[in-house]
Design a protein around this motif. Structure first.
Motif, mmCIF file in Angstrom:
data_model
loop_
_atom_site.group_PDB
_atom_site.id
_atom_site.type_symbol
_atom_site.label_atom_id
_atom_site.label_comp_id
_atom_site.label_asym_id
_atom_site.label_seq_id
_atom_site.Cartn_x
_atom_site.Cartn_y
_atom_site.Cartn_z
ATOM 1 N N TYR A 85 0.857 -1.178 0.000
ATOM 2 C CA TYR A 85 0.000 0.000 0.000
ATOM 3 C C TYR A 85 0.898 1.235 0.000
ATOM 4 C CZ TYR A 85 -3.907 -3.085 1.036
ATOM 5 O OH TYR A 85 -4.858 -4.068 0.969
ATOM 6 N N TYR A 99 -8.752 7.424 1.482
ATOM 7 C CA TYR A 99 -9.388 6.505 0.540
ATOM 8 C C TYR A 99 -8.341 5.510 0.048
ATOM 9 C CZ TYR A 99 -13.363 9.733 0.232
ATOM 10 O OH TYR A 99 -14.452 10.527 0.522
ATOM 11 N N LEU A 100 -8.748 4.261 -0.081
ATOM 12 C CA LEU A 100 -7.888 3.235 -0.670
ATOM 13 C C LEU A 100 -8.264 3.085 -2.139
ATOM 14 C CD1 LEU A 100 -5.843 0.895 -0.607
ATOM 15 C CD2 LEU A 100 -7.700 -0.590 0.181
ATOM 16 N N ASN A 147 -2.140 -0.782 -5.158
ATOM 17 C CA ASN A 147 -2.959 -0.134 -4.137
ATOM 18 C C ASN A 147 -2.290 1.144 -3.642
ATOM 19 O OD1 ASN A 147 -5.013 -2.364 -3.767
ATOM 20 N ND2 ASN A 147 -3.147 -3.484 -3.294
ATOM 21 N N ILE A 149 -2.946 4.836 -1.126
ATOM 22 C CA ILE A 149 -3.721 5.578 -0.135
ATOM 23 C C ILE A 149 -3.788 7.031 -0.584
ATOM 24 C CG2 ILE A 149 -3.909 6.307 2.266
ATOM 25 C CD1 ILE A 149 -4.293 3.338 1.899
ATOM 26 N N GLU A 185 -12.202 2.688 -2.006
ATOM 27 C CA GLU A 185 -12.829 2.352 -0.725
ATOM 28 C C GLU A 185 -12.617 3.483 0.269
ATOM 29 O OE1 GLU A 185 -12.481 -0.833 3.001
ATOM 30 O OE2 GLU A 185 -11.341 -1.163 1.151
ATOM 31 N N ASP A 186 -13.707 3.952 0.850
ATOM 32 C CA ASP A 186 -13.637 4.944 1.920
ATOM 33 C C ASP A 186 -13.204 4.208 3.190
ATOM 34 O OD1 ASP A 186 -14.220 6.680 4.084
ATOM 35 O OD2 ASP A 186 -15.725 7.727 2.891
ATOM 36 N N LEU A 187 -12.004 4.486 3.675
ATOM 37 C CA LEU A 187 -11.473 3.753 4.824
ATOM 38 C C LEU A 187 -12.160 4.122 6.130
ATOM 39 C CD1 LEU A 187 -7.646 3.721 4.030
ATOM 40 C CD2 LEU A 187 -9.341 1.926 3.651
ATOM 41 N N ASN A 188 -12.980 5.156 6.117
ATOM 42 C CA ASN A 188 -13.718 5.534 7.320
ATOM 43 C C ASN A 188 -15.082 4.852 7.381
ATOM 44 O OD1 ASN A 188 -12.074 7.996 8.614
ATOM 45 N ND2 ASN A 188 -11.974 8.154 6.395
ATOM 46 N N LYS A 190 -15.924 2.329 5.115
ATOM 47 C CA LYS A 190 -15.746 0.990 4.537
ATOM 48 C C LYS A 190 -16.633 0.759 3.308
ATOM 49 C CE LYS A 190 -12.807 0.089 7.723
ATOM 50 N NZ LYS A 190 -11.354 0.123 7.400
ATOM 51 N N SER A 192 -17.341 0.901 -0.719
ATOM 52 C CA SER A 192 -16.505 0.807 -1.915
ATOM 53 C C SER A 192 -17.314 1.141 -3.162
ATOM 54 C CB SER A 192 -15.911 -0.598 -2.056
ATOM 55 O OG SER A 192 -15.068 -0.901 -0.971
#
Length: 225
Positions: A85, A99-100, A147, A149, A185-188, A190, A192
């Motif tokens: 990542y 965001y991923l 991937n 960030i 994907e919104d990492l906050n 989750k 996608s």
């Protein structure tokens, strides 16, 4: 004459026999195979030149095995680099919303790219502005999934579309790029979203377009993709 039968209580490791004449006599036996130990102090002094082909085959096999182990280890390390990542090179320190972004490159001939790829991710509450899709260390190899960030100063809300473009700065075949899809994907939260491109970003391939504007894929589009 004595009547001798193998008892039903025998096992693969122990044999139990019963003798009925005279009755009541039983005996058992087991097998022990001593290990064939190798004395490395004398094994090389027993070298027989007539078996040179056998020794050569064994040595060659060990050498090939060692080379394959080294090659496999290097490939494992390369895969770790591909799948790691990475943070986008233009992320800012004071941005803490993340965001991923997963980028899938196609398997077609010359689909990899060393050009600078840029994008704008837009949602109901704002967009990222023009960003560089890369960490400055890796390039998009054919068949890879990379991937990254991406940080922003706030949530973009419900994602709507993605604009992505290629500056075609790579040399020779590395100028073009075949992009399959990008998953964000919104990492906050989750949540996608998938942006299906499945097309070239190149001047000399496909329709010659270097830029794509892609809406979030619907469930129907994902089923048919």
């Amino acid at each position: 004459m004595f009547s001798l039968q193998i008892s039903k209580y025998s096992t693969p490791y122990k044999t139990l026999c019963s003798c009925y004449d005279p009755p009541g006599n039983s005996f058992a036996s087991s097998f022990y195979v001593p290990p064939n130990l190798i004395d490395f102090g004398t094994v090389f002094s027993k070298f027989d030149a007539s078996n040179a082909s056998v020794y050569g085959t064994v040595i060659a096999t060990l050498v090939v095995f060692g080379l394959m182990a080294i090659w496999s280890r290097r490939k494992d390390n390369q895969d770790k680099v591909k799948w790691k990542y990475g943070f986008l090179k233009d992320n800012k320190i004071d941005e803490n919303y993340m965001y991923l972004i997963s980028v899938e490159t196609g398997l077609r001939k010359h689909s990899g790219c060393k050009s600078t790829i840029s994008f704008i991710l837009s949602g109901e509450d704002g967009d990222t502005g023009a960003r560089i899709l890369g960490d400055g260390e890796r390039y998009f190899e054919s068949g890879s999934v990379m991937n990254f960030i991406c940080t922003t100063n706030m949530s973009l809300g419900k994602l709507l579309y993605l604009r992505v473009w290629n500056d075609s700065s790579g040399e020779n075949q590395w100028a073009s790029w075949y992009l399959v899809k990008i998953i964000v994907e919104d990492l906050n939260t989750k949540e996608s979203c998938v942006f299906v491109v499945n097309n070239w970003l190149a001047v000399d391939k496909g329709d010659g377009m270097l830029e794509r504007v892609v809406p979030v894929a619907s469930s129907t589009e994902l089923m048919s993709f």
